[in-house]
Design a protein around this motif. Structure first.
Motif, PDB file in Angstrom:
ATOM      1  N   ARG A  57       0.885  -1.158   0.037  1.00 15.77           N
ATOM      2  CA  ARG A  57      -0.015   0.130   0.049  1.00 15.77           C
ATOM      3  C   ARG A  57       0.996   1.290   0.170  1.00 15.77           C
ATOM      4  NH1 ARG A  57      -3.273  -1.472   3.535  1.00 15.77           N
ATOM      5  NH2 ARG A  57      -2.253  -0.827   5.511  1.00 15.77           N
ATOM      6  N   ALA A  58       1.902   1.042   0.617  1.00 10.39           N
ATOM      7  CA  ALA A  58       2.854   2.516   0.897  1.00 10.39           C
ATOM      8  C   ALA A  58       3.522   2.636  -0.563  1.00 10.39           C
ATOM      9  CB  ALA A  58       3.963   2.267   1.911  1.00 10.39           C
ATOM     10  N   TYR A  59       3.810   1.435  -1.204  1.00 12.51           N
ATOM     11  CA  TYR A  59       4.424   1.677  -2.294  1.00 12.51           C
ATOM     12  C   TYR A  59       3.498   2.139  -3.700  1.00 12.51           C
ATOM     13  CZ  TYR A  59       7.097   0.440  -6.660  1.00 12.51           C
ATOM     14  OH  TYR A  59       7.825   0.573  -7.917  1.00 12.51           O
ATOM     15  N   CYS A  60       2.315   1.614  -3.438  1.00 14.28           N
ATOM     16  CA  CYS A  60       1.077   2.275  -4.423  1.00 14.28           C
ATOM     17  C   CYS A  60       0.888   3.772  -4.189  1.00 14.28           C
ATOM     18  CB  CYS A  60       0.029   1.644  -4.405  1.00 14.28           C
ATOM     19  SG  CYS A  60       0.059  -0.074  -4.919  1.00 14.28           S
ATOM     20  N   ARG A  61       0.866   4.186  -3.028  1.00 18.53           N
ATOM     21  CA  ARG A  61       0.728   5.629  -2.535  1.00 18.53           C
ATOM     22  C   ARG A  61       1.748   6.519  -2.964  1.00 18.53           C
ATOM     23  NH1 ARG A  61      -2.563   5.167   3.396  1.00 18.53           N
ATOM     24  NH2 ARG A  61      -4.344   4.348   2.354  1.00 18.53           N
ATOM     25  N   SER A  62       2.876   5.936  -2.946  1.00 22.39           N
ATOM     26  CA  SER A  62       4.309   6.722  -3.287  1.00 22.39           C
ATOM     27  C   SER A  62       4.246   6.845  -4.755  1.00 22.39           C
ATOM     28  CB  SER A  62       5.508   5.878  -2.816  1.00 22.39           C
ATOM     29  OG  SER A  62       5.707   5.216  -3.720  1.00 22.39           O
ATOM     30  N   ARG A  63       3.326   6.447  -5.553  1.00 19.35           N
ATOM     31  CA  ARG A  63       3.172   6.543  -6.909  1.00 19.35           C
ATOM     32  C   ARG A  63       1.850   6.891  -7.281  1.00 19.35           C
ATOM     33  NH1 ARG A  63       7.228   3.994  -5.799  1.00 19.35           N
ATOM     34  NH2 ARG A  63       9.019   3.606  -6.847  1.00 19.35           N
ATOM     35  N   ASP A  64       1.155   7.708  -6.241  1.00 25.96           N
ATOM     36  CA  ASP A  64      -0.188   8.294  -6.380  1.00 25.96           C
ATOM     37  C   ASP A  64      -1.292   7.611  -6.926  1.00 25.96           C
ATOM     38  OD1 ASP A  64       1.096  10.867  -5.886  1.00 25.96           O
ATOM     39  OD2 ASP A  64       1.552  11.176  -7.979  1.00 25.96           O
ATOM     40  N   CYS A 118      -1.317  -1.826  -8.275  1.00 27.04           N
ATOM     41  CA  CYS A 118      -1.934  -0.516  -7.754  1.00 27.04           C
ATOM     42  C   CYS A 118      -3.295  -0.251  -8.448  1.00 27.04           C
ATOM     43  CB  CYS A 118      -1.071   0.546  -7.718  1.00 27.04           C
ATOM     44  SG  CYS A 118       0.635   0.016  -6.703  1.00 27.04           S
TER      45      CYS A 118
END
Length: 102
Positions: A53-60, A100
């Motif tokens: 989830r953090a990885y996806c959020r870091s890519r908007d 994502c």
């Protein structure tokens, strides 16, 4: 009556394809970090959900819908291999696919 049903079917296809366009699969190197997150992601365990989830959020992106380990053979031409590279034990490159969605 037939043109109306065809129009409805086309509208449904356009809406569903637009929803699918808002997801993307990222292939990332699965590197041991000492915390075990790499194993959580690679095995699809629940403990990897926060990292994905953090990885996806870091890519908007809003959320991670899935994550799993992938073999380098599944990634066509994207992962270069040296001609003399041998893969033994933990020296093998491992990769994780994170899907994502917006």
């Amino acid at each position: 009556m037939r043109p109306i049903s065809a129009l409805i079917a086309c509208t449904f296809l356009l809406v569903s394809s637009a929803a699918l366009a808002d997801s993307r699969v990222f292939i990332v190197a699965n590197q041991a970090d000492g915390y075990g997150i790499d194993q959580c992601l690679a095995h699809g365990d629940r403990c990897g959900a926060s990292a994905a989830r953090a990885y996806c959020r870091s890519r908007d992106f809003a959320q991670a819908t899935s994550y799993r380990r992938v073999d380098p053979d599944e990634i066509t031409g994207a992962v270069p291999h040296a001609a003399n590279e041998t893969c033994t034990g933990n020296s093998c490159g491992e990769y994780v696919a994170i899907t994502c969605q917006r």
